[in-house]
Design an enzyme around this catalytic site. Structure first.
Site, PDB file in Angstrom:
ATOM      1  N   CYS A   1      -3.674   2.645   1.057  1.00 50.18           N
ATOM      2  CA  CYS A   1      -3.906   1.258   0.343  1.00 50.18           C
ATOM      3  C   CYS A   1      -5.487   1.348   0.201  1.00 50.18           C
ATOM      4  CB  CYS A   1      -3.684   0.147   1.206  1.00 50.18           C
ATOM      5  SG  CYS A   1      -3.751  -1.391   0.316  1.00 50.18           S
ATOM      6  N   HIS A   2      -6.486   0.551   0.935  1.00 50.92           N
ATOM      7  CA  HIS A   2      -7.757   0.727   0.759  1.00 50.92           C
ATOM      8  C   HIS A   2      -8.370   1.575   1.677  1.00 50.92           C
ATOM      9  CE1 HIS A   2      -6.984  -3.349  -1.033  1.00 50.92           C
ATOM     10  NE2 HIS A   2      -8.176  -3.227  -1.875  1.00 50.92           N
TER      11      HIS A   2
END
Length: 188
Positions: free
Chosen positions: A113-114
């Site tokens: 994800c991030h």
């Protein structure tokens, strides 16, 4: 379910306040179930706050301060996402150095994800194919990566995925890479 054994392996999870809880807990459980010792490393001591998207979730006990941690003591690294977590980690020089050292030592790293934001700061994505949450695409491309929109990507021991929906593939591939061990071709 990945059947590979991680018996005798020690895997670090680097996180701080604002990590997406499921992106830590699902890989944590899968990697532990595969036999590895899992260690929560953080620039904070005590507890760190998980989130479910934009809502506070549970707090987790930190096992080891990143200031006392060394990549030499681990066989792999997991970087969960959440927006606040990697944004804070990439401003912590010790955390960035800890991440970079896994690449210097050719050890597998998994980021979801991030989570790849910290990889950008560590300057370890150049000439690699990666994926992430879509909003990181420009940052990753500007750091020299080739970004693709795929469930799970592995490039020389670096495993990346886009979001919590990708966790089954992410966990399986991370376990496979941690079982394989060092990647001689991995460079920074």
């Amino acid at each position: 379910m990945n059947k590979q054994s991680l018996q005798g392996k020690r895997i670090a999870f680097l996180a701080t306040d604002g990590f997406e809880q499921v992106e830590l807990t699902k890989p944590w459980q899968a990697i532990r179930d595969a036999g590895a010792e899992v260690v929560l490393v953080s620039p904070k001591t005590g507890q760190i706050q998980g989130v479910n998207h934009d809502e506070k979730a549970d707090k987790f006990d930190v096992d080891l301060s990143v200031h006392d941690a060394s990549a030499e003591d681990f066989d792999g690294l997991v970087l969960p996402g959440g927006v606040m977590n990697p944004d804070a980690l990439r401003t912590c020089d010790v955390s960035v150095g800890f991440v970079r050292d896994f690449f210097k030592q050719h050890k597998p790293v998994a980021a979801i994800c991030h989570g790849p934001w910290t990889l950008v700061e560590a300057d370890v994505v150049r000439d690699r194919t990666v994926t992430s949450w879509p909003s990181l695409k420009t940052d990753l491309v500007n750091a020299g990566a080739q970004w693709v929109d795929e469930e799970c990507v592995c490039d020389q021991g670096l495993v990346t995925s886009r979001n919590p929906d990708d966790l089954p593939a992410f966990c399986d591939k991370a376990i496979e890479e941690f079982a394989e061990g060092k990647h001689a071709a991995q460079t920074i």
